[in-house]
Write a protein that holds these residues in place. Structure first.
Motif, short mmCIF file in Angstrom:
data_model
loop_
_atom_site.label_atom_id
_atom_site.label_comp_id
_atom_site.label_asym_id
_atom_site.label_seq_id
_atom_site.Cartn_x
_atom_site.Cartn_y
_atom_site.Cartn_z
N LEU A 16 -19.72 -38.37 -1.32
CA LEU A 16 -18.65 -39.35 -1.39
C LEU A 16 -17.29 -38.67 -1.56
CD1 LEU A 16 -20.17 -42.18 -3.58
CD2 LEU A 16 -19.63 -42.27 -1.16
N GLN A 17 -17.24 -37.65 -2.38
CA GLN A 17 -15.98 -36.93 -2.59
C GLN A 17 -15.53 -36.23 -1.31
OE1 GLN A 17 -17.05 -34.37 -5.79
NE2 GLN A 17 -16.60 -35.87 -7.37
N LEU A 18 -16.47 -35.55 -0.67
CA LEU A 18 -16.13 -34.85 0.58
C LEU A 18 -15.70 -35.83 1.66
CD1 LEU A 18 -18.86 -32.09 0.91
CD2 LEU A 18 -16.40 -31.75 0.72
N TYR A 19 -16.42 -36.94 1.76
CA TYR A 19 -16.09 -37.94 2.79
C TYR A 19 -14.70 -38.52 2.54
CZ TYR A 19 -16.46 -41.80 6.02
OH TYR A 19 -16.24 -42.66 7.04
N SER A 20 -14.39 -38.77 1.29
CA SER A 20 -13.08 -39.30 0.95
C SER A 20 -11.97 -38.31 1.32
CB SER A 20 -13.02 -39.61 -0.55
OG SER A 20 -11.76 -40.10 -0.90
N ARG A 21 -12.19 -37.04 0.99
CA ARG A 21 -11.21 -36.01 1.36
C ARG A 21 -11.09 -35.88 2.87
NH1 ARG A 21 -12.84 -30.93 -1.88
NH2 ARG A 21 -12.25 -30.03 0.11
N TRP A 22 -12.22 -36.00 3.57
CA TRP A 22 -12.18 -35.89 5.02
C TRP A 22 -11.41 -37.05 5.63
CZ3 TRP A 22 -14.66 -39.02 8.81
CH2 TRP A 22 -14.46 -38.56 10.10
N GLN A 23 -11.57 -38.25 5.08
CA GLN A 23 -10.84 -39.41 5.58
C GLN A 23 -9.33 -39.23 5.44
OE1 GLN A 23 -11.67 -42.42 7.10
NE2 GLN A 23 -13.60 -41.35 7.44
#
Length: 58
Positions: A16-23
């Protein structure tokens, strides 16, 4: 058994953290990390539902 559950939950939180940063950034390296982590999670639990994780987080 509890250790495996904790490890799985930690991976789900990290995803979730990585996906948020990627977004926010759309960096290719973050996308690759997300996909790699997602594949690790799906090996452990094939019925993993990312939508449910997002609903719980937000």
């Amino acid at each position: 058994m509890k250790r495996n559950v904790r490890r799985f939950r930690a991976k789900a939180r990290r995803l979730l953290q990585l996906y948020s940063r990627w977004q926010e950034t759309r960096q290719d390296d973050l996308q690759q990390k997300c996909l790699g982590l997602l594949s690790e999670i799906l090996v452990i639990q094939p019925t993993f539902n990312l939508r449910q994780e997002f609903q719980e987080a937000f």
